[in-house]
Design a protein around this motif. Structure first.
Motif, PDB file in Angstrom:
ATOM      1  N   VAL A   1       3.095  58.715  78.889  1.00 57.15           N
ATOM      2  CA  VAL A   1       3.434  60.115  78.607  1.00 57.15           C
ATOM      3  C   VAL A   1       4.535  60.289  77.563  1.00 57.15           C
ATOM      4  CG1 VAL A   1       2.636  61.067  80.794  1.00 57.15           C
ATOM      5  CG2 VAL A   1       4.957  60.155  80.630  1.00 57.15           C
ATOM      6  N   VAL A   2       5.216  59.223  77.179  1.00 61.39           N
ATOM      7  CA  VAL A   2       6.288  59.334  76.177  1.00 61.39           C
ATOM      8  C   VAL A   2       5.693  59.244  74.779  1.00 61.39           C
ATOM      9  CG1 VAL A   2       8.363  58.259  75.238  1.00 61.39           C
ATOM     10  CG2 VAL A   2       8.053  58.388  77.710  1.00 61.39           C
ATOM     11  N   PRO A   3       5.839  60.296  73.967  1.00 61.29           N
ATOM     12  CA  PRO A   3       5.316  60.249  72.593  1.00 61.29           C
ATOM     13  C   PRO A   3       5.966  59.124  71.781  1.00 61.29           C
ATOM     14  CG  PRO A   3       5.902  62.499  73.209  1.00 61.29           C
ATOM     15  CD  PRO A   3       6.451  61.599  74.274  1.00 61.29           C
ATOM     16  N   VAL A   4       5.243  58.606  70.806  1.00 59.04           N
ATOM     17  CA  VAL A   4       5.748  57.513  69.986  1.00 59.04           C
ATOM     18  C   VAL A   4       7.043  57.911  69.289  1.00 59.04           C
ATOM     19  CG1 VAL A   4       5.267  56.069  67.974  1.00 59.04           C
ATOM     20  CG2 VAL A   4       3.464  56.511  69.646  1.00 59.04           C
ATOM     21  N   ARG A   5       7.085  59.114  68.769  1.00 55.61           N
ATOM     22  CA  ARG A   5       8.296  59.572  68.076  1.00 55.61           C
ATOM     23  C   ARG A   5       9.501  59.562  69.013  1.00 55.61           C
ATOM     24  NH1 ARG A   5       8.503  65.545  65.521  1.00 55.61           N
ATOM     25  NH2 ARG A   5       8.426  66.034  67.733  1.00 55.61           N
ATOM     26  N   ASP A   6       9.295  60.006  70.284  1.00 53.90           N
ATOM     27  CA  ASP A   6      10.389  59.996  71.252  1.00 53.90           C
ATOM     28  C   ASP A   6      10.799  58.566  71.595  1.00 53.90           C
ATOM     29  OD1 ASP A   6      10.149  62.705  71.187  1.00 53.90           O
ATOM     30  OD2 ASP A   6       9.676  62.962  73.308  1.00 53.90           O
ATOM     31  N   PHE A   7       9.814  57.682  71.683  1.00 56.53           N
ATOM     32  CA  PHE A   7      10.122  56.286  71.979  1.00 56.53           C
ATOM     33  C   PHE A   7      11.082  55.715  70.931  1.00 56.53           C
ATOM     34  CE2 PHE A   7       9.302  51.816  71.027  1.00 56.53           C
ATOM     35  CZ  PHE A   7       9.568  51.225  72.251  1.00 56.53           C
ATOM     36  N   TYR A   8      10.764  55.932  69.666  1.00 54.44           N
ATOM     37  CA  TYR A   8      11.631  55.409  68.602  1.00 54.44           C
ATOM     38  C   TYR A   8      13.009  56.074  68.639  1.00 54.44           C
ATOM     39  CZ  TYR A   8       7.786  52.837  66.458  1.00 54.44           C
ATOM     40  OH  TYR A   8       6.763  51.957  66.221  1.00 54.44           O
ATOM     41  N   PHE A   9      13.035  57.339  69.022  1.00 53.47           N
ATOM     42  CA  PHE A   9      14.309  58.050  69.139  1.00 53.47           C
ATOM     43  C   PHE A   9      15.150  57.458  70.270  1.00 53.47           C
ATOM     44  CE2 PHE A   9      16.691  61.741  70.957  1.00 53.47           C
ATOM     45  CZ  PHE A   9      17.587  61.880  69.918  1.00 53.47           C
ATOM     46  N   TYR A  10      14.520  57.211  71.412  1.00 53.50           N
ATOM     47  CA  TYR A  10      15.245  56.604  72.533  1.00 53.50           C
ATOM     48  C   TYR A  10      15.737  55.208  72.166  1.00 53.50           C
ATOM     49  CZ  TYR A  10      12.912  60.299  75.249  1.00 53.50           C
ATOM     50  OH  TYR A  10      12.453  61.495  75.712  1.00 53.50           O
ATOM     51  N   GLN A  11      14.921  54.479  71.410  1.00 55.80           N
ATOM     52  CA  GLN A  11      15.310  53.126  71.012  1.00 55.80           C
ATOM     53  C   GLN A  11      16.556  53.154  70.132  1.00 55.80           C
ATOM     54  OE1 GLN A  11      13.227  49.882  71.870  1.00 55.80           O
ATOM     55  NE2 GLN A  11      15.461  49.759  71.863  1.00 55.80           N
ATOM     56  N   LYS A  12      16.708  54.172  69.307  1.00 50.92           N
ATOM     57  CA  LYS A  12      17.901  54.306  68.469  1.00 50.92           C
ATOM     58  C   LYS A  12      19.121  54.666  69.312  1.00 50.92           C
ATOM     59  CE  LYS A  12      15.612  55.645  64.158  1.00 50.92           C
ATOM     60  NZ  LYS A  12      15.425  56.724  63.152  1.00 50.92           N
ATOM     61  N   LEU A  13      18.902  55.452  70.373  1.00 56.08           N
ATOM     62  CA  LEU A  13      20.016  55.842  71.236  1.00 56.08           C
ATOM     63  C   LEU A  13      20.501  54.661  72.076  1.00 56.08           C
ATOM     64  CD1 LEU A  13      18.921  59.354  72.601  1.00 56.08           C
ATOM     65  CD2 LEU A  13      20.490  58.855  70.732  1.00 56.08           C
ATOM     66  N   PHE A  14      19.543  53.948  72.672  1.00 57.88           N
ATOM     67  CA  PHE A  14      19.860  52.794  73.521  1.00 57.88           C
ATOM     68  C   PHE A  14      19.766  51.525  72.663  1.00 57.88           C
ATOM     69  CE2 PHE A  14      18.668  56.138  76.358  1.00 57.88           C
ATOM     70  CZ  PHE A  14      19.270  55.895  77.583  1.00 57.88           C
ATOM     71  N   THR A  15      20.739  51.321  71.823  1.00 58.11           N
ATOM     72  CA  THR A  15      20.649  50.297  70.763  1.00 58.11           C
ATOM     73  C   THR A  15      20.475  48.878  71.292  1.00 58.11           C
ATOM     74  OG1 THR A  15      23.065  50.269  70.708  1.00 58.11           O
ATOM     75  CG2 THR A  15      21.934  51.663  69.089  1.00 58.11           C
ATOM     76  N   SER A  16      21.069  48.591  72.450  1.00 61.73           N
ATOM     77  CA  SER A  16      21.025  47.215  72.970  1.00 61.73           C
ATOM     78  C   SER A  16      19.970  47.030  74.065  1.00 61.73           C
ATOM     79  CB  SER A  16      22.403  46.831  73.527  1.00 61.73           C
ATOM     80  OG  SER A  16      22.770  47.710  74.592  1.00 61.73           O
ATOM     81  N   THR A  17      19.127  48.032  74.251  1.00 61.15           N
ATOM     82  CA  THR A  17      18.168  48.017  75.353  1.00 61.15           C
ATOM     83  C   THR A  17      16.745  47.784  74.842  1.00 61.15           C
ATOM     84  OG1 THR A  17      19.502  49.520  76.699  1.00 61.15           O
ATOM     85  CG2 THR A  17      17.162  49.387  77.233  1.00 61.15           C
TER      86      THR A  17
END
Length: 400
Positions: A110-126
């Motif tokens: 359910v997580v859009p690809v764009r949101d996934f990349y956004f979350y990845q930028k926020l959680f830099t070490s995760t």
């Protein structure tokens, strides 16, 4: 309908989180970050604009954009924080737990690809991994509280089908009559919009197919589609006028207090043609055959094959589950806080039935350019067998 909104009991939420953490541990998932509202509501008790973070070693944290007072009133989660933006969440987690998780689950379905990349930028070490199976597994087995909620939804569905029987009449359009009985259900708390998980699915309660409109296939992954209201909404009820002596299939989805009921019944104003009557009776027979087979330990694929075999033995192999070449490969779906949940009673599915699972089972036929016939009822898997959660009579409604 009461003006006081029912809360999910605190012990219910705690049990769900405990179950989730057990499954996280079994799958080596350090934390989960839930962004899908039905998931957030399931594990926190609120559907406000918020995000739920659950670390396996810490208490859950609810980050609320809006509206904090309602979130605190609705949820039993102790750690609830106001955030002006989702960008503040990683810093809050570090302040609470000293660091970000090395791995964190997201529901990739359910997580859009764009949101996934956004979350990845926020959680830099995760490193984000898919926790969809873990979340879905938690929802498969319904608790006593959930069964109670679904029984309440079943009563509203039964009441609505009774209203349909008393008020259906010839000379009005399919869509007009859908508006009439949906309005009736809304008076008793029906929320209107049915919650669906897949991004290409649409949940709508007005699925009335009269006469030849039932014989029109279309875009919906179900045997019975209908004409719809426009080329942008090419399914469900349309402008066709309801007539006497024609088979009418009504598939009505109910949502009450966050839980769904999904039922289909056949109606006729006057006398139904024998061909349609026989098909409608065959659908009932298949439903009861499947009920007798649905018990713990049986594989879902076996139930599907039993449905196919039953339809063939009754002489309806060609019409069962859709037109040749575009047949549906399922006979039932889990149902709960979302209209269609996992697992699905589908072709080849090796998953087994377990006590507490709940399915909407829908043996249906389509006779091309003629009519649709079928039934759909909700069945609960019990300790040793199964039973109907649906309280609407499993019958053909003959209205004079």
């Amino acid at each position: 309908m009461t003006t006081e909104l029912a809360k999910i009991p605190e012990n219910e939420i705690k049990n769900r989180i405990y179950t989730l953490k057990q499954k996280m541990e079994n799958n080596n998932i350090e934390a989960v970050f839930l962004t899908h509202k039905p998931d957030i509501c399931y594990f926190s008790g609120t559907s406000q604009d918020c995000y739920l973070y659950i670390n396996i070693d810490h208490d859950p944290v609810l980050f609320v954009k809006r509206y904090l007072p309602r979130a605190r009133k609705e949820s039993c989660i102790k750690n609830i924080f106001q955030i002006p933006s989702i960008t503040h969440i990683p810093e809050k987690i570090i302040n609470l737990h000293s660091n970000l998780p090395k791995t964190c689950g997201l529901t990739f379905d359910v997580v859009p690809v764009r949101d996934f990349y956004f979350y990845q930028k926020l959680f830099t070490s995760t490193c984000f991994i898919d926790c969809t199976p873990v979340v879905n597994d938690c929802k498969q087995i319904k608790s006593d509280h959930e069964i109670k909620q679904m029984k309440t939804a079943a009563k509203l569905s039964e009441k609505t089908f009774s209203y349909i029987q008393e008020n259906i009449r010839p000379g009005i359009s399919e869509m007009e009559f859908c508006g009439i009985y949906e309005t009736f259900a809304r008076k008793f708390g029906h929320s209107g919009t049915l919650l669906t998980r897949h991004y290409r699915a649409e949940g709508f309660p007005f699925h009335l197919l009269s006469g030849k409109n039932g014989g029109v296939a279309g875009a919906v992954d179900t045997p019975c589609c209908g004409i719809g209201t426009s080329i942008s909404h090419p399914f469900g009820a349309g402008a066709k006028i309801i007539e006497r002596n024609e088979p009418i299939l009504i598939d009505f989805g109910t949502i009450l207090n966050g839980y769904h009921m999904d039922e289909t019944r056949m109606f006729v104003l006057g006398d139904m043609d024998q061909k349609a009557m026989d098909a409608s009776k065959a659908a009932l027979e298949i439903l009861y055959t499947l009920l007798s087979q649905m018990k713990p330990g049986v594989t879902m694929g076996d139930i599907f094959e039993k449905a196919i075999k039953s339809a063939k033995n009754l002489g309806y192999e060609e019409q069962f589950l859709g037109l040749p070449g575009i047949k549906s490969n399922f006979i039932g779906h889990s149902i709960g806080m979302e209209l269609v949940e996992s697992p699905i009673i589908s072709k080849g599915n090796k998953d087994i039935l377990k006590p507490g699972m709940v399915f909407a089972v829908e043996p249906k036929f389509i006779f091309k350019n003629e009519f649709a016939a079928g039934i759909e009822s909700v069945i609960q898997i019990t300790k040793n067998s199964s039973c109907f959660l649906s309280t609407t009579p499993n019958k053909i409604f003959i209205c004079k």
